[in-house]
Scaffold this motif. Structure first.
Motif, PDB file in Angstrom:
ATOM      1  N   LYS A 128      55.954  16.692  24.189  1.00 46.70           N
ATOM      2  CA  LYS A 128      55.580  15.324  23.850  1.00 46.70           C
ATOM      3  C   LYS A 128      56.830  14.463  23.933  1.00 46.70           C
ATOM      4  O   LYS A 128      57.812  14.702  23.229  1.00 46.70           O
ATOM      5  CB  LYS A 128      55.002  15.247  22.442  1.00 46.70           C
ATOM      6  CG  LYS A 128      54.560  13.859  22.050  1.00 46.70           C
ATOM      7  CD  LYS A 128      53.876  13.861  20.697  1.00 46.70           C
ATOM      8  CE  LYS A 128      53.297  12.510  20.397  1.00 46.70           C
ATOM      9  NZ  LYS A 128      52.520  12.527  19.151  1.00 46.70           N
ATOM     10  N   LEU A 129      56.802  13.493  24.830  1.00 45.45           N
ATOM     11  CA  LEU A 129      57.901  12.542  24.968  1.00 45.45           C
ATOM     12  C   LEU A 129      57.552  11.313  24.146  1.00 45.45           C
ATOM     13  O   LEU A 129      56.494  10.706  24.345  1.00 45.45           O
ATOM     14  CB  LEU A 129      58.105  12.167  26.436  1.00 45.45           C
ATOM     15  CG  LEU A 129      58.392  13.339  27.389  1.00 45.45           C
ATOM     16  CD1 LEU A 129      58.453  12.839  28.828  1.00 45.45           C
ATOM     17  CD2 LEU A 129      59.673  14.041  27.007  1.00 45.45           C
ATOM     18  N   LEU A 130      58.419  10.968  23.223  1.00 43.36           N
ATOM     19  CA  LEU A 130      58.158   9.840  22.337  1.00 43.36           C
ATOM     20  C   LEU A 130      58.664   8.553  22.977  1.00 43.36           C
ATOM     21  O   LEU A 130      59.844   8.443  23.302  1.00 43.36           O
ATOM     22  CB  LEU A 130      58.839  10.048  20.987  1.00 43.36           C
ATOM     23  CG  LEU A 130      58.428  11.311  20.239  1.00 43.36           C
ATOM     24  CD1 LEU A 130      59.227  11.438  18.949  1.00 43.36           C
ATOM     25  CD2 LEU A 130      56.943  11.304  19.944  1.00 43.36           C
ATOM     26  N   GLY A 131      57.757   7.587  23.140  1.00 45.38           N
ATOM     27  CA  GLY A 131      58.134   6.312  23.730  1.00 45.38           C
ATOM     28  C   GLY A 131      58.785   5.406  22.704  1.00 45.38           C
ATOM     29  O   GLY A 131      58.578   5.547  21.503  1.00 45.38           O
ATOM     30  N   LYS A 132      59.580   4.492  23.200  1.00 39.37           N
ATOM     31  CA  LYS A 132      60.184   3.509  22.304  1.00 39.37           C
ATOM     32  C   LYS A 132      59.137   2.455  21.969  1.00 39.37           C
ATOM     33  O   LYS A 132      57.983   2.549  22.377  1.00 39.37           O
ATOM     34  CB  LYS A 132      61.406   2.880  22.962  1.00 39.37           C
ATOM     35  CG  LYS A 132      62.571   3.832  23.063  1.00 39.37           C
ATOM     36  CD  LYS A 132      63.822   3.092  23.447  1.00 39.37           C
ATOM     37  CE  LYS A 132      64.988   4.066  23.398  1.00 39.37           C
ATOM     38  NZ  LYS A 132      66.255   3.399  23.502  1.00 39.37           N
ATOM     39  N   GLU A 133      59.546   1.443  21.265  1.00 37.88           N
ATOM     40  CA  GLU A 133      58.658   0.380  20.837  1.00 37.88           C
ATOM     41  C   GLU A 133      57.755  -0.105  21.970  1.00 37.88           C
ATOM     42  O   GLU A 133      58.219  -0.351  23.087  1.00 37.88           O
ATOM     43  CB  GLU A 133      59.501  -0.812  20.363  1.00 37.88           C
ATOM     44  CG  GLU A 133      59.164  -1.275  18.975  1.00 37.88           C
ATOM     45  CD  GLU A 133      60.052  -2.410  18.573  1.00 37.88           C
ATOM     46  OE1 GLU A 133      59.586  -3.564  18.644  1.00 37.88           O
ATOM     47  OE2 GLU A 133      61.207  -2.133  18.212  1.00 37.88           O
ATOM     48  N   ARG A 134      56.453  -0.183  21.704  1.00 39.91           N
ATOM     49  CA  ARG A 134      55.424  -0.678  22.625  1.00 39.91           C
ATOM     50  C   ARG A 134      55.195   0.206  23.849  1.00 39.91           C
ATOM     51  O   ARG A 134      54.487  -0.168  24.762  1.00 39.91           O
ATOM     52  CB  ARG A 134      55.721  -2.106  23.071  1.00 39.91           C
ATOM     53  CG  ARG A 134      55.734  -3.069  21.930  1.00 39.91           C
ATOM     54  CD  ARG A 134      55.875  -4.472  22.425  1.00 39.91           C
ATOM     55  NE  ARG A 134      56.079  -5.355  21.296  1.00 39.91           N
ATOM     56  CZ  ARG A 134      56.853  -6.402  21.295  1.00 39.91           C
ATOM     57  NH1 ARG A 134      57.503  -6.740  22.383  1.00 39.91           N
ATOM     58  NH2 ARG A 134      56.983  -7.138  20.234  1.00 39.91           N
ATOM     59  N   ARG A 135      55.829   1.369  23.900  1.00 41.23           N
ATOM     60  CA  ARG A 135      55.564   2.315  24.982  1.00 41.23           C
ATOM     61  C   ARG A 135      54.729   3.445  24.408  1.00 41.23           C
ATOM     62  O   ARG A 135      54.868   3.810  23.252  1.00 41.23           O
ATOM     63  CB  ARG A 135      56.851   2.885  25.554  1.00 41.23           C
ATOM     64  CG  ARG A 135      57.686   1.863  26.257  1.00 41.23           C
ATOM     65  CD  ARG A 135      58.859   2.554  26.903  1.00 41.23           C
ATOM     66  NE  ARG A 135      59.768   1.593  27.480  1.00 41.23           N
ATOM     67  CZ  ARG A 135      60.963   1.882  27.922  1.00 41.23           C
ATOM     68  NH1 ARG A 135      61.413   3.119  27.863  1.00 41.23           N
ATOM     69  NH2 ARG A 135      61.741   0.970  28.436  1.00 41.23           N
ATOM     70  N   GLN A 136      53.893   4.016  25.220  1.00 43.29           N
ATOM     71  CA  GLN A 136      53.046   5.103  24.756  1.00 43.29           C
ATOM     72  C   GLN A 136      53.794   6.419  24.785  1.00 43.29           C
ATOM     73  O   GLN A 136      54.663   6.640  25.626  1.00 43.29           O
ATOM     74  CB  GLN A 136      51.807   5.208  25.641  1.00 43.29           C
ATOM     75  CG  GLN A 136      50.891   4.021  25.546  1.00 43.29           C
ATOM     76  CD  GLN A 136      49.663   4.213  26.419  1.00 43.29           C
ATOM     77  OE1 GLN A 136      49.602   5.109  27.247  1.00 43.29           O
ATOM     78  NE2 GLN A 136      48.671   3.366  26.229  1.00 43.29           N
ATOM     79  N   ASP A 137      53.417   7.291  23.842  1.00 41.50           N
ATOM     80  CA  ASP A 137      53.908   8.664  23.886  1.00 41.50           C
ATOM     81  C   ASP A 137      53.231   9.366  25.061  1.00 41.50           C
ATOM     82  O   ASP A 137      52.116   9.035  25.442  1.00 41.50           O
ATOM     83  CB  ASP A 137      53.558   9.410  22.591  1.00 41.50           C
ATOM     84  CG  ASP A 137      54.247   8.805  21.381  1.00 41.50           C
ATOM     85  OD1 ASP A 137      55.185   8.007  21.548  1.00 41.50           O
ATOM     86  OD2 ASP A 137      53.843   9.144  20.255  1.00 41.50           O
TER      87      ASP A 137
END
Length: 90
Positions: A54-63
């Protein structure tokens, strides 16, 4: 557990240290050991498995969930960081 991993476009396969694989409960067979030549001068023993990352997105980006990523578990006692390779990532 949160940790950083090196995203390496020059590496074919994802490499996960045994200590992290054990902590995360990743299933692998130590009976199917293979030598792996990579970032050290000497080969180390490894075994193949697949993982979900699971790649965690930054603000306003989806994981992003990436499933069935071919991976090697490094069966060494040395501490090392995980390396994300090309297969299944790019």
């Amino acid at each position: 557990m949160t940790f950083f991993a090196l995203l390496d476009s020059g590496t074919d396969v994802t490499i996960i240290p045994k200590t992290i694989a054990d902590f995360l409960g990743i299933k692998y067979e130590t009976s199917q050991k293979e030598p792996f030549y990579g970032f050290s001068k000497e080969p180390f023993e490894s075994t193949e498995t697949t993982v979900t990352i699971k790649l965690l997105g930054k603000e306003r980006r989806q994981d992003i969930n990436l499933q069935n990523i071919p991976s090697l578990i490094a069966l060494t006692g040395e501490e090392q960081e995980p390396v994300l390779g090309c297969k299944g990532i790019f």
